[in-house]
Design an enzyme around this catalytic site. Structure first.
Site, PDB file in Angstrom:
ATOM      1  CG  ASP A 123      20.074 -20.312 -13.971  1.00 55.33           C
ATOM      2  OD1 ASP A 123      19.876 -19.098 -14.159  1.00 55.33           O
ATOM      3  OD2 ASP A 123      21.153 -20.880 -14.249  1.00 55.33           O
TER       4      ASP A 123
ATOM      5  CG  ASP B 126      32.626  -5.641 -13.674  1.00 50.83           C
ATOM      6  OD1 ASP B 126      31.638  -6.317 -14.043  1.00 50.83           O
ATOM      7  OD2 ASP B 126      32.846  -5.373 -12.481  1.00 50.83           O
ATOM      8  CG  LEU B 127      33.497  -9.177 -11.431  1.00 52.93           C
ATOM      9  CD1 LEU B 127      32.433 -10.036 -10.749  1.00 52.93           C
ATOM     10  CD2 LEU B 127      34.450  -8.580 -10.380  1.00 52.93           C
TER      11      LEU B 127
ATOM     12  NE  ARG C 225      19.425 -18.766 -24.891  1.00 54.51           N
ATOM     13  CZ  ARG C 225      19.484 -18.181 -23.704  1.00 54.51           C
ATOM     14  NH1 ARG C 225      18.556 -17.359 -23.307  1.00 54.51           N
ATOM     15  NH2 ARG C 225      20.489 -18.413 -22.894  1.00 54.51           N
TER      16      ARG C 225
ATOM     17  CE  LYS D 227      21.354 -22.692 -20.679  1.00 50.73           C
ATOM     18  NZ  LYS D 227      22.079 -21.425 -20.522  1.00 50.73           N
ATOM     19  CG  ASN D 228      24.229 -22.755 -17.711  1.00 54.98           C
ATOM     20  OD1 ASN D 228      24.055 -22.478 -18.905  1.00 54.98           O
ATOM     21  ND2 ASN D 228      23.476 -22.268 -16.746  1.00 54.98           N
TER      22      ASN D 228
ATOM     23  NE  ARG E 220      26.138 -11.445 -20.150  1.00 57.15           N
ATOM     24  CZ  ARG E 220      27.159 -11.936 -19.499  1.00 57.15           C
ATOM     25  NH1 ARG E 220      27.335 -13.233 -19.441  1.00 57.15           N
ATOM     26  NH2 ARG E 220      28.016 -11.134 -18.901  1.00 57.15           N
TER      27      ARG E 220
ATOM     28  NE  ARG F 136      23.688 -12.476 -17.764  1.00 56.59           N
ATOM     29  CZ  ARG F 136      23.468 -13.713 -18.203  1.00 56.59           C
ATOM     30  NH1 ARG F 136      22.520 -13.936 -19.077  1.00 56.59           N
ATOM     31  NH2 ARG F 136      24.210 -14.718 -17.788  1.00 56.59           N
ATOM     32  N   PRO F 137      27.256  -7.237 -16.810  1.00 55.65           N
ATOM     33  CG  PRO F 137      28.047  -6.318 -14.822  1.00 55.65           C
ATOM     34  CD  PRO F 137      26.829  -6.919 -15.449  1.00 55.65           C
TER      35      PRO F 137
ATOM     36  CB  CYS G  71      21.006 -10.115 -20.875  1.00 56.52           C
ATOM     37  SG  CYS G  71      20.256 -11.642 -20.425  1.00 56.52           S
TER      38      CYS G  71
ATOM     39  CB  ILE H  23      21.919 -14.067  -8.774  1.00 60.45           C
ATOM     40  CG1 ILE H  23      22.018 -15.063  -7.618  1.00 60.45           C
ATOM     41  CG2 ILE H  23      23.128 -14.163  -9.710  1.00 60.45           C
ATOM     42  CD1 ILE H  23      23.239 -14.957  -6.743  1.00 60.45           C
TER      43      ILE H  23
HETATM   44  N1  EPU Z   1      28.561  -9.902 -12.672  1.00 61.45           N
HETATM   45  C1  EPU Z   1      29.273  -8.744 -12.559  1.00 61.45           C
HETATM   46  N2  EPU Z   1      30.418  -8.610 -13.295  1.00 61.45           N
HETATM   47  C2  EPU Z   1      30.884  -9.602 -14.096  1.00 61.45           C
HETATM   48  C3  EPU Z   1      30.160 -10.802 -14.191  1.00 61.45           C
HETATM   49  C4  EPU Z   1      28.986 -10.932 -13.464  1.00 61.45           C
HETATM   50  O1  EPU Z   1      28.883  -7.829 -11.841  1.00 61.45           O
HETATM   51  O2  EPU Z   1      31.953  -9.419 -14.697  1.00 61.45           O
HETATM   52  C5  EPU Z   1      27.318 -10.076 -11.893  1.00 61.45           C
HETATM   53  C6  EPU Z   1      26.102 -10.402 -12.754  1.00 61.45           C
HETATM   54  O3  EPU Z   1      25.529  -9.230 -13.309  1.00 61.45           O
HETATM   55  C7  EPU Z   1      25.208 -11.098 -11.769  1.00 61.45           C
HETATM   56  C8  EPU Z   1      26.193 -11.892 -10.914  1.00 61.45           C
HETATM   57  O4  EPU Z   1      27.460 -11.221 -11.075  1.00 61.45           O
HETATM   58  O5  EPU Z   1      24.545 -10.164 -10.950  1.00 61.45           O
HETATM   59  C9  EPU Z   1      26.354 -13.347 -11.281  1.00 61.45           C
HETATM   60  O6  EPU Z   1      26.578 -13.469 -12.682  1.00 61.45           O
HETATM   61  P1  EPU Z   1      27.465 -14.626 -13.294  1.00 61.45           P
HETATM   62  O7  EPU Z   1      28.680 -14.025 -13.923  1.00 61.45           O
HETATM   63  O8  EPU Z   1      27.700 -15.694 -12.287  1.00 61.45           O
HETATM   64  O9  EPU Z   1      26.538 -15.165 -14.474  1.00 61.45           O
HETATM   65  P2  EPU Z   1      27.071 -15.854 -15.771  1.00 61.45           P
HETATM   66  O10 EPU Z   1      28.302 -16.600 -15.464  1.00 61.45           O
HETATM   67  O11 EPU Z   1      27.102 -14.884 -16.886  1.00 61.45           O
HETATM   68  C10 EPU Z   1      25.888 -18.160 -15.471  1.00 61.45           C
HETATM   69  C11 EPU Z   1      24.825 -18.947 -16.160  1.00 61.45           C
HETATM   70  C12 EPU Z   1      23.469 -18.291 -15.945  1.00 61.45           C
HETATM   71  C13 EPU Z   1      23.214 -18.222 -14.441  1.00 61.45           C
HETATM   72  C14 EPU Z   1      24.350 -17.460 -13.747  1.00 61.45           C
HETATM   73  C15 EPU Z   1      24.221 -17.430 -12.238  1.00 61.45           C
HETATM   74  C16 EPU Z   1      25.964 -19.920 -18.049  1.00 61.45           C
HETATM   75  C17 EPU Z   1      26.115 -20.012 -19.518  1.00 61.45           C
HETATM   76  N3  EPU Z   1      25.102 -19.013 -17.582  1.00 61.45           N
HETATM   77  O12 EPU Z   1      25.874 -16.876 -16.074  1.00 61.45           O
HETATM   78  O13 EPU Z   1      22.518 -19.161 -16.550  1.00 61.45           O
HETATM   79  O14 EPU Z   1      21.993 -17.561 -14.195  1.00 61.45           O
HETATM   80  O15 EPU Z   1      25.618 -18.090 -14.067  1.00 61.45           O
HETATM   81  O16 EPU Z   1      24.185 -18.715 -11.724  1.00 61.45           O
HETATM   82  O17 EPU Z   1      26.588 -20.669 -17.313  1.00 61.45           O
HETATM   83  C18 EPU Z   1      20.513 -19.728 -17.578  1.00 61.45           C
HETATM   84  O18 EPU Z   1      20.977 -20.875 -17.763  1.00 61.45           O
HETATM   85  O19 EPU Z   1      19.289 -19.463 -17.773  1.00 61.45           O
HETATM   86  C19 EPU Z   1      21.381 -18.661 -17.130  1.00 61.45           C
HETATM   87  C20 EPU Z   1      21.083 -17.379 -17.260  1.00 61.45           C
END
Ligand code: EPU
Length: 419
Positions: A306, A123-124, A398, A22-23, A91, A120-121, A115, A328
């Site tokens: 996950d 900002d990055l 999902r 999925k991811n 998201r 789940r910001p 979420c 995380i």
């Molecule tokens: N974060 C920030 N700022 C940002 C982005 C992220 O502070 O701009 C923080 C998040 O709040 C978190 C950490 O950085 O504490 C890691 O978040 P990440 O951005 O890596 O998460 P994501 O890319 O939004 C993906 C997966 C998630 C998985 C995370 C971590 C997808 C679609 N989603 O989310 O998958 O938990 O990486 O590995 O790829 C799931 O499949 O159930 C799921 C939630």
């Protein structure tokens, strides 16, 4: 709303095949927006999240054809606006930002909401776009990004909780069509990022270093159509390995990528389970009494967030004291209260769950709150005595393709009760 009903206590055995990730699929489907040519993606799992993504692509003007797991997308002409109605349900729709910015040099996408797994910001992601020369505004709940020209830059994507997966994806996709070279430091190393980079390179991008902390992208003028097979879903595979551990006589996960499962395999081996790895399969079987474990989630190659909820389910019936620390998403513990309703002994101390293994869980009606928590409740239900009914099954749909059918194949007594 559908429910999943499980009559617990059946021993699982046999084998199942893992679906496409999925991811990986979500950003790769979004990346097809970067070219006017058709792209064909195979092993796209049939999930509500991938279907939402295809709806978003259609809304943006792409033509989408789906025949089972093979999806062809032709984004000859696209619009750069994705409104709230279209993106609010998922998201991960945030990952259209990078391709829209790369291709159209502008994007307006509704800001993702809160979420259940925590704050789940993004900002990055936005910091990365700004470094490439884009102006970013948040207005009326929308993120508006505009860049007359994108220019390569050096960008550090490390946040408070480590690197960002979709943030790395987004910056790679925008930088693929920027002028000059972009260097991403503290990039996410997840296999899904590597899969995206491989796909983009097949489209004509010049990306090196995916899978390491530093990714270098040399911008190109345009990208072309290609074909790609999505990698196996390592979280689905991990979930079935835990199912095999929690109540299996011997379960084999086929069409998997064992090298992506090292942390989960190590954790299960440390709990005492016997693991056998072959080229594309992993088997788990009992090996005497299981042992408790202290573990913490980390970014890849560490133990994945996950898989945290599923591991909680396993350790809840493993004799002795275990702990899991969530590094995380520190608030990702919605499953704990529900598992306690099934007789689990676990307490939260900040981002750590302290677990005292019990000999038996008892079936109960429980409520799914997010994707992985729901999967964990199903696992707990497989082990529990009596009947467990997991409601709000749409969370499971999902991210797990035919979870109930695959568990049935392994011998679970599980059925989907239509509302
Ligand atoms: N974060 C920030 N700022 C940002 C982005 C992220 O502070 O701009 C923080 C998040 O709040 C978190 C950490 O950085 O504490 C890691 O978040 P990440 O951005 O890596 O998460 P994501 O890319 O939004 C993906 C997966 C998630 C998985 C995370 C971590 C997808 C679609 N989603 O989310 O998958 O938990 O990486 O590995 O790829 C799931 O499949 O159930 C799921 C939630």
């Amino acid at each position: 709303m559908d429910k999943i009903r499980i009559h617990g206590g059946r021993a699982l055995s046999g084998s199942i095949k893992v679906s496409g990730s999925k991811n990986s699929a979500l950003p790769i489907l979004a990346a097809t927006l970067l070219t006017k040519d058709p792209c064909t993606i195979r092993r796209v799992p049939d999930l509500s999240d991938t279907n939402y993504m295809l709806q978003i692509l259609k809304h943006l003007g792409a033509e989408v054809e789906r025949a089972s797991g093979t999806v062809t997308i032709a984004a000859a002409k696209i619009d750069s606006i994705a409104p709230y109605d279209v993106v609010r349900r998922m998201r991960a729709s945030v990952c259209v930002l990078g391709p829209l910015l790369g291709r159209c040099k502008e994007a307006t996408v509704s800001m993702p909401g809160g979420c259940v797994i925590g704050d789940r910001p993004i900002d990055l992601h936005l910091k990365g776009f700004e470094a490439l020369g884009a102006a970013v505004r948040v207005e009326g709940g929308n993120i508006k990004i505009f860049a007359p020209k994108l220019k390569g830059a050096v960008i550090d994507l490390k946040g408070k909780f480590g690197p960002t997966v979709l943030g790395t994806d987004n910056v790679i996709m925008a930088a693929a069509l920027a002028d000059g070279t972009t260097v991403i430091d503290d990039a996410a190393q997840e296999p899904e990022v590597v899969d995206l980079a491989n796909f983009l390179n097949k489209m004509g991008a010049k990306i090196e270093g995916a899978g390491t902390r530093r990714i270098i992208i040399e911008g190109v003028k345009e990208l072309h159509g290609t074909e790609h097979d999505i990698i196996p879903d390592r979280i689905e595979a991990g979930t079935f390995l835990v199912a095999g551990a929690i109540c299996g006589k011997g379960v084999t996960i086929k069409r998997a990528e064992p090298s992506h499962l090292t942390a989960v395999i190590d954790a299960l081996q440390n709990c005492g389970y016997r693991i056998a790895v072959e080229d594309k399969s992993v088997s788990v079987s009992p090996n005497g009494a299981a042992k408790p474990l202290n573990i913490a989630t980390e970014c890849y190659p560490g133990f994945p967030t996950d898989m945290q909820a599923q591991m909680c389910a396993l350790l809840s019936t493993t004799r002795g004291s275990s702990s899991i620390t969530e590094n995380i998403f520190p608030q990702r513990y919605m499953h704990v209260a529900e598992m306690k309703r099934m007789g689990a002994h676990m307490e939260l101390e900040g981002a750590t769950a302290r677990i005292e293994g019990v000999d038996q869980l008892l079936g109960a009606p429980v409520m799914a709150s997010d994707l992985r928590a729901s999967a964990a409740l199903v696992l707990a239900g497989l082990k529990a005595e009596g009947i467990t009914e997991v409601s709000r099954v749409y969370h499971i749909d999902r991210g797990y393709e035919h979870l109930d059918e695959k568990l049935s194949e392994l011998g679970a007594e599980i059925e989907r009760v239509k509302a």
